[in-house]
Design a protein around this motif. Sequence first.
Motif, PDB file in Angstrom:
ATOM      1  N   VAL A   1     -22.185 -15.644  -8.794  1.00 29.66           N
ATOM      2  CA  VAL A   1     -22.182 -14.174  -8.883  1.00 29.66           C
ATOM      3  C   VAL A   1     -21.647 -13.737 -10.250  1.00 29.66           C
ATOM      4  O   VAL A   1     -22.235 -12.878 -10.927  1.00 29.66           O
ATOM      5  N   LYS A   2     -20.534 -14.353 -10.673  1.00 28.22           N
ATOM      6  CA  LYS A   2     -19.920 -14.011 -11.969  1.00 28.22           C
ATOM      7  C   LYS A   2     -20.892 -14.289 -13.117  1.00 28.22           C
ATOM      8  O   LYS A   2     -20.967 -13.544 -14.082  1.00 28.22           O
ATOM      9  N   ASP A   3     -21.660 -15.381 -12.986  1.00 27.09           N
ATOM     10  CA  ASP A   3     -22.618 -15.755 -14.030  1.00 27.09           C
ATOM     11  C   ASP A   3     -23.954 -15.008 -13.903  1.00 27.09           C
ATOM     12  O   ASP A   3     -24.892 -15.258 -14.654  1.00 27.09           O
ATOM     13  N   ASN A   4     -24.015 -14.135 -12.880  1.00 24.40           N
ATOM     14  CA  ASN A   4     -25.229 -13.342 -12.640  1.00 24.40           C
ATOM     15  C   ASN A   4     -26.447 -14.232 -12.376  1.00 24.40           C
ATOM     16  O   ASN A   4     -27.543 -13.980 -12.884  1.00 24.40           O
ATOM     17  N   LYS A   5     -26.248 -15.255 -11.555  1.00 25.86           N
ATOM     18  CA  LYS A   5     -27.322 -16.190 -11.207  1.00 25.86           C
ATOM     19  C   LYS A   5     -27.565 -16.185  -9.700  1.00 25.86           C
ATOM     20  O   LYS A   5     -26.622 -16.065  -8.909  1.00 25.86           O
ATOM     21  N   GLU A   6     -28.827 -16.324  -9.319  1.00 23.68           N
ATOM     22  CA  GLU A   6     -29.158 -16.588  -7.920  1.00 23.68           C
ATOM     23  C   GLU A   6     -28.701 -18.007  -7.592  1.00 23.68           C
ATOM     24  O   GLU A   6     -28.742 -18.894  -8.458  1.00 23.68           O
ATOM     25  N   LEU A   7     -28.275 -18.241  -6.362  1.00 20.84           N
ATOM     26  CA  LEU A   7     -27.878 -19.585  -5.941  1.00 20.84           C
ATOM     27  C   LEU A   7     -28.757 -20.026  -4.780  1.00 20.84           C
ATOM     28  O   LEU A   7     -28.801 -19.364  -3.744  1.00 20.84           O
ATOM     29  N   ILE A   8     -29.492 -21.132  -4.989  1.00 18.98           N
ATOM     30  CA  ILE A   8     -30.305 -21.704  -3.917  1.00 18.98           C
ATOM     31  C   ILE A   8     -29.894 -23.159  -3.732  1.00 18.98           C
ATOM     32  O   ILE A   8     -29.271 -23.762  -4.604  1.00 18.98           O
ATOM     33  N   LEU A   9     -30.219 -23.715  -2.580  1.00 18.24           N
ATOM     34  CA  LEU A   9     -29.910 -25.122  -2.333  1.00 18.24           C
ATOM     35  C   LEU A   9     -30.882 -25.730  -1.354  1.00 18.24           C
ATOM     36  O   LEU A   9     -31.539 -25.027  -0.578  1.00 18.24           O
ATOM     37  N   GLU A  10     -30.975 -27.054  -1.424  1.00 19.47           N
ATOM     38  CA  GLU A  10     -31.832 -27.804  -0.518  1.00 19.47           C
ATOM     39  C   GLU A  10     -30.946 -28.518   0.501  1.00 19.47           C
ATOM     40  O   GLU A  10     -29.896 -29.035   0.141  1.00 19.47           O
ATOM     41  N   VAL A  11     -31.390 -28.549   1.746  1.00 19.32           N
ATOM     42  CA  VAL A  11     -30.748 -29.423   2.736  1.00 19.32           C
ATOM     43  C   VAL A  11     -31.836 -30.250   3.410  1.00 19.32           C
ATOM     44  O   VAL A  11     -32.991 -29.817   3.497  1.00 19.32           O
ATOM     45  N   GLU A  12     -31.443 -31.418   3.869  1.00 16.20           N
ATOM     46  CA  GLU A  12     -32.406 -32.254   4.593  1.00 16.20           C
ATOM     47  C   GLU A  12     -32.900 -31.489   5.814  1.00 16.20           C
ATOM     48  O   GLU A  12     -32.118 -30.849   6.515  1.00 16.20           O
ATOM     49  N   ASN A  13     -34.189 -31.554   6.052  1.00 10.90           N
ATOM     50  CA  ASN A  13     -34.811 -30.775   7.121  1.00 10.90           C
ATOM     51  C   ASN A  13     -34.843 -31.573   8.428  1.00 10.90           C
ATOM     52  O   ASN A  13     -35.564 -32.559   8.540  1.00 10.90           O
ATOM     53  N   PRO A  14     -34.049 -31.144   9.432  1.00 13.54           N
ATOM     54  CA  PRO A  14     -33.984 -31.903  10.688  1.00 13.54           C
ATOM     55  C   PRO A  14     -35.294 -31.920  11.478  1.00 13.54           C
ATOM     56  O   PRO A  14     -35.518 -32.795  12.301  1.00 13.54           O
ATOM     57  N   TYR A  15     -36.155 -30.954  11.179  1.00 10.90           N
ATOM     58  CA  TYR A  15     -37.431 -30.854  11.910  1.00 10.90           C
ATOM     59  C   TYR A  15     -38.244 -32.145  11.805  1.00 10.90           C
ATOM     60  O   TYR A  15     -38.985 -32.499  12.719  1.00 10.90           O
ATOM     61  N   TYR A  16     -38.111 -32.833  10.686  1.00 11.52           N
ATOM     62  CA  TYR A  16     -38.930 -34.023  10.438  1.00 11.52           C
ATOM     63  C   TYR A  16     -38.188 -35.333  10.723  1.00 11.52           C
ATOM     64  O   TYR A  16     -38.727 -36.406  10.471  1.00 11.52           O
ATOM     65  N   GLU A  17     -36.967 -35.240  11.236  1.00 12.62           N
ATOM     66  CA  GLU A  17     -36.161 -36.445  11.465  1.00 12.62           C
ATOM     67  C   GLU A  17     -36.273 -36.913  12.915  1.00 12.62           C
ATOM     68  O   GLU A  17     -36.102 -36.134  13.842  1.00 12.62           O
ATOM     69  N   SER A  18     -36.568 -38.193  13.113  1.00 15.21           N
ATOM     70  CA  SER A  18     -36.715 -38.736  14.468  1.00 15.21           C
ATOM     71  C   SER A  18     -35.438 -39.419  14.969  1.00 15.21           C
ATOM     72  O   SER A  18     -35.221 -39.539  16.171  1.00 15.21           O
ATOM     73  N   ASP A  19     -34.589 -39.873  14.048  1.00 16.91           N
ATOM     74  CA  ASP A  19     -33.347 -40.541  14.445  1.00 16.91           C
ATOM     75  C   ASP A  19     -32.340 -39.494  14.952  1.00 16.91           C
ATOM     76  O   ASP A  19     -31.961 -38.592  14.212  1.00 16.91           O
ATOM     77  N   PRO A  20     -31.898 -39.606  16.234  1.00 11.46           N
ATOM     78  CA  PRO A  20     -31.037 -38.562  16.832  1.00 11.46           C
ATOM     79  C   PRO A  20     -29.731 -38.338  16.067  1.00 11.46           C
ATOM     80  O   PRO A  20     -29.307 -37.193  15.890  1.00 11.46           O
ATOM     81  N   GLN A  21     -29.082 -39.412  15.611  1.00 10.15           N
ATOM     82  CA  GLN A  21     -27.808 -39.276  14.901  1.00 10.15           C
ATOM     83  C   GLN A  21     -27.991 -38.577  13.560  1.00 10.15           C
ATOM     84  O   GLN A  21     -27.232 -37.680  13.187  1.00 10.15           O
ATOM     85  N   LYS A  22     -29.030 -38.992  12.835  1.00 11.92           N
ATOM     86  CA  LYS A  22     -29.312 -38.362  11.539  1.00 11.92           C
ATOM     87  C   LYS A  22     -29.660 -36.889  11.726  1.00 11.92           C
ATOM     88  O   LYS A  22     -29.236 -36.030  10.955  1.00 11.92           O
ATOM     89  N   LYS A  23     -30.454 -36.617  12.770  1.00 10.29           N
ATOM     90  CA  LYS A  23     -30.860 -35.232  13.055  1.00 10.29           C
ATOM     91  C   LYS A  23     -29.632 -34.366  13.343  1.00 10.29           C
ATOM     92  O   LYS A  23     -29.505 -33.254  12.838  1.00 10.29           O
ATOM     93  N   GLU A  24     -28.713 -34.907  14.133  1.00  9.98           N
ATOM     94  CA  GLU A  24     -27.498 -34.169  14.477  1.00  9.98           C
ATOM     95  C   GLU A  24     -26.666 -33.872  13.228  1.00  9.98           C
ATOM     96  O   GLU A  24     -26.145 -32.765  13.057  1.00  9.98           O
ATOM     97  N   ASN A  25     -26.563 -34.855  12.330  1.00  8.63           N
ATOM     98  CA  ASN A  25     -25.816 -34.657  11.081  1.00  8.63           C
ATOM     99  C   ASN A  25     -26.463 -33.586  10.212  1.00  8.63           C
ATOM    100  O   ASN A  25     -25.771 -32.773   9.585  1.00  8.63           O
ATOM    101  N   MET A  26     -27.792 -33.572  10.185  1.00 13.27           N
ATOM    102  CA  MET A  26     -28.510 -32.556   9.403  1.00 13.27           C
ATOM    103  C   MET A  26     -28.273 -31.163   9.978  1.00 13.27           C
ATOM    104  O   MET A  26     -28.059 -30.196   9.237  1.00 13.27           O
ATOM    105  N   LEU A  27     -28.306 -31.064  11.298  1.00 14.29           N
ATOM    106  CA  LEU A  27     -28.073 -29.769  11.952  1.00 14.29           C
ATOM    107  C   LEU A  27     -26.645 -29.278  11.707  1.00 14.29           C
ATOM    108  O   LEU A  27     -26.412 -28.094  11.487  1.00 14.29           O
ATOM    109  N   LYS A  28     -25.686 -30.220  11.719  1.00 14.35           N
ATOM    110  CA  LYS A  28     -24.286 -29.865  11.443  1.00 14.35           C
ATOM    111  C   LYS A  28     -24.144 -29.327  10.018  1.00 14.35           C
ATOM    112  O   LYS A  28     -23.383 -28.390   9.771  1.00 14.35           O
TER     113      LYS A  28
END
Length: 205
Positions: A115-142
């Motif tokens: 905000v101080k630098d007058n910049k938009e802030l965006i970020l990427e997170v791993e997308n749980p929609y495409y994850e089949s491993d239950p533990q990994k999916k849970e970590n992504m959702l968290k």
Amino acid sequence: KIMISLLSKEQMKFIFDNYMIKDFPESELKPWKKIESGLLQDSYFAYGMFEDTVIHGESSNIKGNGCVDGLKAYAFFIKSNKFNTYLLDYFAVLSGKRQSGIGSAYLQELKNIAVKDNKELILEVENPYYESDPQKKENMLKRIQFYKKNHINVSNVSCNFMSNEYRILYASDKGNDEQIREVTENVYRDFFGDKLVDNEVIFHD
């Protein structure tokens, strides 16, 4: 007491070699050379959060160029001057320092910097929609819940980037999916170049 400071190239390299290789999947890590070239071109930077331990009037974390004494968390950013945007590339609290509120406090400080630098802030997170491993999916959702709890907005924009599936988040109160998709693609093209983006990035409709 904590302090947040810009990291030197040497500190970033130390964190890359000693922490990032453990904190992130290999497929998500850029080669150090790409980060280094970004630094040279003023399109990449990083902040560290430190315990502010003062020794003889000097903060211990700046002894020696590569020293990261007292490091609690780190954040690496892509900077697009052309599109006035910071993309939070890597964000992690050190193992052993988690579950203590440090991540939330640090994220808020980083939002304030954008905000101080007058910049938009965006970020990427791993997308749980495409994850089949239950533990990994849970970590992504968290992880997504952590960002939502800290007033980061979850867009409906998602993409496949070099075989990694990401959901795009953003910090500003304004913004719609069309704008977020456009700015994300623009930042990618600005940093990685058109050829890589055309070959390796697919935005999902």
